[in-house]
Write a protein that holds these residues in place. Structure first.
Motif, short mmCIF file in Angstrom:
data_model
loop_
_atom_site.label_atom_id
_atom_site.label_comp_id
_atom_site.label_asym_id
_atom_site.label_seq_id
_atom_site.Cartn_x
_atom_site.Cartn_y
_atom_site.Cartn_z
N VAL A 226 0.69 -0.48 -0.08
CA VAL A 226 -0.04 -0.36 0.43
C VAL A 226 0.70 0.88 -0.45
O VAL A 226 0.46 2.27 -0.48
CB VAL A 226 -1.22 0.39 1.07
CG1 VAL A 226 -1.63 1.07 1.25
CG2 VAL A 226 -2.23 -1.46 1.31
N GLN B 85 -4.99 -9.29 4.69
CA GLN B 85 -5.48 -8.57 3.68
C GLN B 85 -6.68 -8.11 3.84
O GLN B 85 -6.99 -6.77 3.55
CB GLN B 85 -4.83 -9.18 2.56
CG GLN B 85 -3.44 -9.56 1.87
CD GLN B 85 -3.08 -10.51 0.88
OE1 GLN B 85 -4.38 -10.45 -0.31
NE2 GLN B 85 -2.27 -11.17 0.99
N LEU C 173 -5.66 -4.42 4.36
CA LEU C 173 -5.05 -3.26 3.60
C LEU C 173 -6.27 -2.34 2.68
O LEU C 173 -6.12 -0.91 2.57
CB LEU C 173 -4.87 -3.81 2.24
CG LEU C 173 -3.84 -5.71 2.28
CD1 LEU C 173 -3.23 -6.36 0.81
CD2 LEU C 173 -2.62 -4.43 3.04
N ALA D 259 -4.87 1.43 2.79
CA ALA D 259 -4.56 2.08 1.97
C ALA D 259 -5.89 3.56 2.13
O ALA D 259 -5.60 4.65 1.47
CB ALA D 259 -5.39 1.67 0.87
N THR E 39 -3.90 5.73 4.38
CA THR E 39 -3.02 6.31 3.55
C THR E 39 -3.25 7.45 2.91
O THR E 39 -3.22 8.11 2.92
CB THR E 39 -1.76 5.12 2.95
OG1 THR E 39 -1.32 4.30 3.72
CG2 THR E 39 -1.03 5.94 2.13
N GLU E 40 -4.33 7.46 2.36
CA GLU E 40 -5.02 8.39 1.37
C GLU E 40 -5.48 9.97 2.23
O GLU E 40 -5.41 11.01 1.51
CB GLU E 40 -6.37 7.50 -0.08
CG GLU E 40 -5.95 8.56 -0.82
CD GLU E 40 -7.17 8.10 -1.42
OE1 GLU E 40 -9.16 8.45 -1.16
OE2 GLU E 40 -7.07 7.21 -2.21
N TRP F 81 0.51 7.24 5.40
CA TRP F 81 1.33 6.08 5.58
C TRP F 81 1.31 6.14 7.23
O TRP F 81 1.43 4.21 6.82
CB TRP F 81 2.06 5.21 4.36
CG TRP F 81 3.74 6.69 5.03
CD1 TRP F 81 3.64 7.67 4.04
CD2 TRP F 81 4.89 6.05 5.58
NE1 TRP F 81 4.88 8.62 4.27
CE2 TRP F 81 5.67 7.29 5.16
CE3 TRP F 81 4.97 5.05 6.69
CZ2 TRP F 81 7.08 7.76 6.23
CZ3 TRP F 81 6.27 4.99 7.04
CH2 TRP F 81 7.25 6.68 7.03
N ILE G 259 -1.37 -3.45 -6.66
CA ILE G 259 -2.05 -1.60 -6.27
C ILE G 259 -1.49 -0.21 -6.79
O ILE G 259 -1.86 -0.41 -8.11
CB ILE G 259 -1.13 -1.55 -4.69
CG1 ILE G 259 -2.61 -2.44 -3.72
CG2 ILE G 259 -2.09 0.01 -4.73
CD1 ILE G 259 -2.78 -2.06 -2.25
N ALA H 84 -5.93 3.52 -5.42
CA ALA H 84 -5.28 2.63 -4.88
C ALA H 84 -6.07 1.56 -3.62
O ALA H 84 -6.27 0.91 -3.70
CB ALA H 84 -3.98 3.28 -3.93
N VAL H 85 -7.23 2.40 -3.53
CA VAL H 85 -8.12 1.83 -2.23
C VAL H 85 -8.83 1.65 -3.26
O VAL H 85 -9.46 0.21 -2.43
CB VAL H 85 -9.23 3.72 -2.29
CG1 VAL H 85 -10.20 2.96 -1.15
CG2 VAL H 85 -8.33 4.82 -0.65
N ALA I 181 -7.24 -1.45 -3.20
CA ALA I 181 -6.97 -2.63 -2.19
C ALA I 181 -7.93 -3.25 -1.95
O ALA I 181 -8.39 -4.54 -1.46
CB ALA I 181 -6.24 -2.08 -1.40
#
Length: 431
Positions: A41, A158, A162, A166, A169-170, A174, A266, A276-277, A280
């Motif tokens: 991620v 996962q 994950l 994700a 992080t967005e 992170w 990803i 990315a989301v 994931a």
């Protein structure tokens, strides 16, 4: 410690404490999978924040995959000598320390040291051999099913982590997402401290469905003996073709799962415009179907020829990887890939463990499987670095995915080279 009161409570209701141990092990392997899979991620955010290339980040993480596997046989020996519970706590302590220190990193060498070397060594102290140790030590019956349940924890990791990582992080960066992983590991460590026991005999129990008289004594000797024993076992195991076939097929397993999909899927989807989301989310779908597939594989491995199970697992995985470049990266195409690939993600683990135990004996199965798992992680490291190199040099991840699909077809054919008679042949001498 709550293990004795809980064991008394369960025994009064005709329930075996082995299932508590299996649950705590499942949770530990689940959060370890979250720590191992999280960098997938973080790949793009790390590149954007520090201006590191895909090959540089992948190279650092490839070290982690290699150490995660190479520690496997020694981890099994340490568990045999120093106790499963103690090694689980040490492993999680090392991983949390490295992740917390990495919150302040800003140099590539720090990424290599903390996420590559230290996390690789920490997670390697348990690795998949933890599941093999628990399944063979605590269960005389339902061993394949339990191994499937424990192996599926990586997929569940996962599924749980994950998409959430994700999203965090967005929206928050992170570092916040990494803090969540650390919190989950600390919670799991608390359960290990309270509930985990090394052997059924610690509670006066026989293994589930077995005889207490058949339990081997804990090995004697110090650290030197624990370090030497895996090398002695490797020398004996390496004389058999079965070991090298299982080692080679598991190399392909690692190259086509952890090192490829977990690390680069990803980023691959990002090249085709998928956030990315969303990517994931497809990994989470794979995790859901892999939980079903791996538990089912454990059930099948107790009932059918494990060589043919490996043939079908590797063959179908190879076909799904070869399909990926032609799926159009649409919602429908990626959903089809996620379902068929997900059913097969780590379904190879229960048959491989069963073949290892049948050929080399349950008393050494975890150490021999540790060496076989080292092949898995060397394959993962090769794919992790190779995928990043492909993206940097060829501006595409797809050549790495096509190569992995072809290797899976080869592994399917190689699995059939294990002779049925070899499973009843010479076993390794007792330690």
């Amino acid at each position: 410690m709550f293990s004795r009161p809980l064991n008394a409570y369960l025994s009064a209701r005709n329930r075996h404490y082995a299932w508590v141990v299996a649950f705590v092990t499942f949770l530990t392997m689940l959060v370890t999978a979250g720590a191992v899979g999280a960098p997938g991620v973080f790949m793009v955010p790390l590149q954007e924040e520090f201006r590191w290339s895909a090959s540089e980040v992948s190279g650092a993480l490839a070290i982690r995959f290699a150490l995660f596997g190479l520690m496997g046989p020694f981890a099994a020996a340490f568990m045999n000598r120093f106790g499963v519970r103690r090694m689980m706590l040490i492993s999680m302590g090392i991983v949390v320390s490295a992740l917390l220190l990495s919150l302040g990193m800003n140099r590539l060498w720090q990424l290599v040291l903390l996420w590559g070397v230290v996390v690789g060594l920490g997670t390697g102290l348990t690795a998949v051999v933890l599941g093999a140790t628990i399944a063979t030590r605590w269960f005389a019956q339902r061993r394949g099913l339990v191994m499937g349940f424990l192996a599926a924890s990586t997929a569940t990791g996962q599924l749980v982590f994950l998409p959430l990582l994700a999203s965090l992080t967005e929206h928050s960066g992170w570092r916040v997402a990494l803090g969540l992983v650390c919190g989950a590991i600390l919670f799991s460590a608390l359960l290990v401290l309270l509930l985990m026991r090394d052997r059924p005999a610690d509670l006066g129990l026989a293994p589930y469905g077995g005889d207490i008289s058949g339990a081997p004594p804990a090995p004697s000797g110090g650290l030197g003996a624990a370090l030497l024993l895996p090398l002695i076992i490797l020398k004996d195991a390496a004389r058999t073709p079965t070991f090298w076939i299982l080692f080679g097929t598991f190399f392909v397993c690692g190259a086509s799962t952890n090192g490829l999909i977990q690390m680069h899927f990803i980023a691959l989807c990002g090249d085709y415009g998928l956030a990315a989301v969303g990517a994931a989310g497809f990994l989470a779908m794979m995790g859901l179907f892999d939980f079903i597939g791996t538990v089912g594989s454990g059930w099948l491995s107790d009932r059918f020829d494990n060589r043919w199970l490996l043939f079908w697992y590797y063959g179908l995985r190879g076909l799904s990887l070869l399909y990926l470049p032609f799926c159009g990266f649409s919602l429908y195409g990626l959903s089809v890939f996620a379902i068929f690939y997900g059913l097969d993600w780590v379904a190879t683990v229960p048959p491989t463990v069963k073949l290892t135990a049948d050929r080399f004996g349950p008393e050494r199965a975890n150490v021999v499987f540790g060496w076989i798992f080292a092949g898995h992680q060397l394959g993962a490291a090769s794919a992790a670095f190779g995928g990043g190199l492909s993206r940097t040099a060829l501006n595409s991840y797809l050549p790495a995915f096509i190569a992995a699909g072809a290797l899976c077809i080869l592994a399917a054919l190689l699995a059939l080279a294990i002779r049925p008679g070899a499973l009843q042949g010479r076993r390794l001498a007792p330690a």
